[in-house]
Design a protein around this motif. Structure first.
Motif, PDB file in Angstrom:
ATOM      1  N   LEU A 275      -7.572   9.335  -3.783  1.00  0.00           N
ATOM      2  CA  LEU A 275      -6.709   8.187  -4.029  1.00  0.00           C
ATOM      3  C   LEU A 275      -5.603   8.598  -4.990  1.00  0.00           C
ATOM      4  CD1 LEU A 275      -9.328   5.311  -4.538  1.00  0.00           C
ATOM      5  CD2 LEU A 275      -8.132   5.953  -2.439  1.00  0.00           C
ATOM      6  N   ALA A 276      -4.357   8.278  -4.647  1.00  0.00           N
ATOM      7  CA  ALA A 276      -3.204   8.606  -5.492  1.00  0.00           C
ATOM      8  C   ALA A 276      -2.417   7.336  -5.791  1.00  0.00           C
ATOM      9  CB  ALA A 276      -2.315   9.634  -4.805  1.00  0.00           C
ATOM     10  N   GLY A 277      -2.196   7.060  -7.087  1.00  0.00           N
ATOM     11  CA  GLY A 277      -1.403   5.902  -7.483  1.00  0.00           C
ATOM     12  C   GLY A 277      -2.037   4.581  -7.124  1.00  0.00           C
ATOM     13  N   MET A 278      -3.371   4.490  -7.185  1.00  0.00           N
ATOM     14  CA  MET A 278      -4.068   3.261  -6.800  1.00  0.00           C
ATOM     15  C   MET A 278      -5.121   2.923  -7.848  1.00  0.00           C
ATOM     16  SD  MET A 278      -4.467   3.971  -2.699  1.00  0.00           S
ATOM     17  CE  MET A 278      -4.634   2.249  -2.288  1.00  0.00           C
ATOM     18  N   SER A 279      -5.724   1.759  -7.700  1.00  0.00           N
ATOM     19  CA  SER A 279      -6.825   1.356  -8.568  1.00  0.00           C
ATOM     20  C   SER A 279      -8.147   1.603  -7.856  1.00  0.00           C
ATOM     21  CB  SER A 279      -6.697  -0.118  -8.960  1.00  0.00           C
ATOM     22  OG  SER A 279      -6.669  -0.922  -7.787  1.00  0.00           O
ATOM     23  N   LEU A 280      -9.225   1.605  -8.623  1.00  0.00           N
ATOM     24  CA  LEU A 280     -10.546   1.908  -8.063  1.00  0.00           C
ATOM     25  C   LEU A 280     -11.234   0.609  -7.649  1.00  0.00           C
ATOM     26  CD1 LEU A 280     -12.243   4.524  -7.705  1.00  0.00           C
ATOM     27  CD2 LEU A 280     -13.423   3.902  -9.810  1.00  0.00           C
TER      28      LEU A 280
END
Length: 725
Positions: A275-280
């Motif tokens: 995941l790049a530039g996202m929230s978990l």
């Protein structure tokens, strides 16, 4: 003028608004055959293979990438392999892939089918989705997550296997070298063919430009999907119905874009999540089979849920917004690699977390948490101590910063480390090129407050094994290394950088002879009292420090390629014959050496046949670059011709007393010089000067008895009306 190239004319016309376009056609038959023959060797024309080889070359359609790939594969193969190749290439391609000529597709597909193992094929297909100049470390992470290689159990074994496979793919011309030895690349056409092969049966979905849900495949297609790579999405489906999915790479420019809570409900076979530039999302806890989790530039809150991923082997949290590593991470007992690089807000790792990761082989914490706690002290606000690393028996790779050497436990041993980047001491400014630093397996940076002899024994182990060594802020030390220690250190060094030592007079105390067998690069900077690299024998005749050479004959650098001297007080660089050990020198940069009067003797160029770059600046006493030195003349006869066969860049700047490059007794040759810059040298009489002439003629000639073909000349603040006779 900017030159743009593209395989698609519409890209130039519409996207780039190019005004002039020049089509570059394929190779003509004779050119194509010449290229094919060059790879195969001239023997192909005199062998029985000639008729088949000619037909095979025609199947490449004049495209260089197809010719190179096919010829490399067929070189030294028996006739029946050639005949089988011709048969398969004569069949029309089973795929019609937009943008890839059928001839190219057939030749690359044939090369793919001929790869020696399924491991090679899967690695090749995986490489195609990683983009240009991709990281080998990232490829390793993916390969481990997918379990591509059998018979390996550790990261080191997997890395060695991967590097072997990658070298085979490069030898087959299916992969290219990257910008450093830690990267690789792939030609666009080969990448497109590989993606087409990987997409057969709807197994891979690759969407990298900005898109929405309308661009996603239908549900039936998604059910068969094995790998999804999508970056730039503006929205996500509520649920990803991909029961066979093993790899998911997603990225968004909106860090607050939410991943739906049910998104991973039907992806329980997922093994690699990037995941790049996202929230978990909270639904990540459903991924019980996940082996690799990589989070880059993500906004992360509480990540305790990661502790539920009991099969996780690789956890990368890079350049992400995280302040604390939760204690739940200690539940990841199968974890082999923990990467926390560039998490600048990370301040706390609770005690007892790291020591529970009993299978951890690699720990990376560059530009991350460096507030190590004291051994034996634990509280609600305390941090892990370095002592916790002692219990990590498998640990072989470590990248950390230790602000004070005193917090290293006395019984701490770095002996088992095979790869490391370790900074010890207060933070100081360094002009780091991290890709370059990581070309070395073992890097150590010391901000010394004491002599090396008083360092912790564990640190001394790092010194002995280091390939890349930086020593900074050496305080109250006149001799950096004493004779009893010399034999133990520097033997594996490839790069040595020493700077900012106000009192340092010598790097080594007197030795009989020392050879830096592996050293390729040496920088000495900000050492204003440096007299020589090695001290004099106690019984030596006293001479002025300005007459003592920096390098003596007993100091040997057989592999040295780069030498940089900056702000040091030496009056001479090499003593007679000492320069004989620098025959591989390619770059010589000298800056701010106030006592230096000349750089080379007229005998030295014969030993600098590999020199490509010579830069000299801000040396206020230099009168000439090459001097006919009286002391050296006694050993070597004077030469009338001075030749630099590989020098392509020469810069002379801020040399207030420079009267010339050398005396007019010499003729100088620069057959490949392309850049010459002379700036702020007000006393320059001529590039080749006559020291007996007291006055500078108003119509002087700058270049006389100089043979070169320069493409770029920059002259500033010199008193000449004419450059050439």
């Amino acid at each position: 003028m900017i030159l743009l190239t593209s395989r698609d004319l519409n890209v130039l016309l519409k996207d780039m608004d190019a005004k002039k376009n020049f089509p570059i056609g394929v190779l003509e038959h004779e050119e194509a055959w010449h290229f094919f023959k060059k790879i195969m060797g001239d023997g192909v024309e005199s062998s029985d293979l000639l008729p088949i080889a000619t037909e095979v070359a025609k199947k490449c359609g004049g495209l260089p990438i197809a010719i190179r790939t096919l010829a490399t594969f067929l070189k030294n193969e028996p006739p029946f392999v050639w005949e089988d190749a011709l048969r398969q290439l004569s069949k029309p391609s089973s795929s019609n892939f937009k943008g890839v000529p059928a001839t190219v597709y057939s030749t690359i597909e044939w090369s793919y089918d001929r790869l020696q193992s399924e491991e090679h094929k899967q690695t090749f297909l995986l490489c195609s989705v990683m983009g240009h100049n991709a990281s080998l470390d990232l490829l390793l992470v993916f390969a481990m997550g997918l379990g591509l290689f059998r018979g390996v159990s550790t990261i080191k074994e997997t890395r060695n296997k991967l590097l072997t496979v990658v070298s085979h793919l490069k030898a087959s011309c299916l992969l290219l070298d990257g910008c450093t030895n830690t990267h690789f690349d792939m030609h666009d056409l080969i990448s497109d063919v590989a993606k087409s092969i990987a997409s057969k049966g709807n197994r891979m979905f690759d969407l990298r430009c900005k898109h929405d849900l309308n661009d996603w495949p239908d549900d039936e297609t998604m059910k068969e999907c094995d790998k999804i790579v999508c970056f730039g999405m503006s929205e996500l489906p509520d649920q990803l119905k991909c029961p066979k999915l093993t790899v998911l790479c997603m990225g968004s420019q909106d860090p607050w874009m939410k991943i739906p809570t049910t998104f991973f409900k039907e992806t329980k076979n997922l093994k690699v999540l990037y995941l790049a530039g996202m929230s978990l999302p909270s639904s990540i806890s459903l991924l019980g089979n996940l082996r690799v989790l990589r989070l880059v530039n993500c906004v992360l809150g509480d990540i305790a849920l990661i502790g539920e991923l009991k099969n996780l082997e690789i956890l990368n949290i890079v350049s992400s917004d995280i302040e604390m590593l939760p204690k739940e991470i200690g539940q990841l007992t199968k974890l082999k690699q923990l990467d926390l690089r560039y998490c600048s807000k990370l301040r706390r790792i609770p005690p007892g977390v790291l020591c529970k990761l009993s299978r951890l082989e690699e720990l990376y914490m560059d530009n991350s948490c460096d507030e190590w706690g004291a051994e034996g002290h634990s509280s609600l606000q305390s941090n892990s101590s370095l002592a916790e690393l002692k219990g990590l028996i498998p640990l072989t790779a470590l990248e950390i910063r230790i602000p004070n050497a005193k917090i290293i436990p006395k019984d701490f041993s770095f002996e088992k480390l095979q790869r490391y980047i370790i900074f010890i001491g207060e933070e100081s400014h360094w002009d780091w090129n991290w890709d370059w630093v990581r070309e070395y397996s073992r890097t150590l940076k010391l901000n010394l407050q004491t002599s090396i002899r008083f360092l912790n024994n564990g640190v001394k182990v790092l010194l002995k094994k280091a390939e890349n060594l930086y020593i900074d802020e050496v305080k109250d030390v006149e001799i950096l290394l004493h004779e009893s220690e010399v034999g133990n250190y520097f033997q594996q060094l490839r790069n040595l950088h020493i700077q900012n030592g106000a009192m340092v007079q010598y790097i080594l105390k007197d030795v009989q002879k020392i050879e830096f067998l592996q050293l390729e690069s040496l920088t000495l900077q900000g050492l204003p009292n440096l007299i020589s690299f090695c001290s004099q024998n106690e019984g030596s005749t006293s001479i002025s420090p300005q007459e003592i050479a920096l390098f003596k004959q007993k100091i040997l650098f057989p592999k040295l390629e780069k030498l940089k001297l900056s702000s040091i007080s030496i009056g001479r660089i090499w003593s007679p014959q000492a320069f004989c050990s620098t025959q591989n020198l390619a770059s010589l940069i000298i800056k701010g050496c106030a006592n230096l009067k000349h750089v080379l003797s007229d005998s030295m160029p014969g030993y600098l046949q590999h020199l490509k770059c010579l830069e000299i600046s801000d040396c206020k006493c230099i009168q000439e670059i090459i001097s006919t030195d009286k002391m050296i003349q006694e050993t070597f006869k004077s030469r009338t011709l001075i030749r630099f066969p590989r020098l392509n860049l020469l810069k002379l700047k801020g040399l207030q007393k420079l009267i010339g490059f050398c005396h007019e007794d010499h003729t100088v040759e620069f057959p490949v010089l392309t850049i010459l810059e002379i700036e702020n040298c007000p006393e320059l009489k001529g590039f080749i000067h006559n020291s007996t002439k007291k006055d500078i003629p108003t119509h002087g000639v700058l270049f006389n008895n100089v043979l070169f073909s320069v493409k770029h000349i920059f002259l500033f603040s010199i008193s000449f009306c004419s450059c050439y006779t």
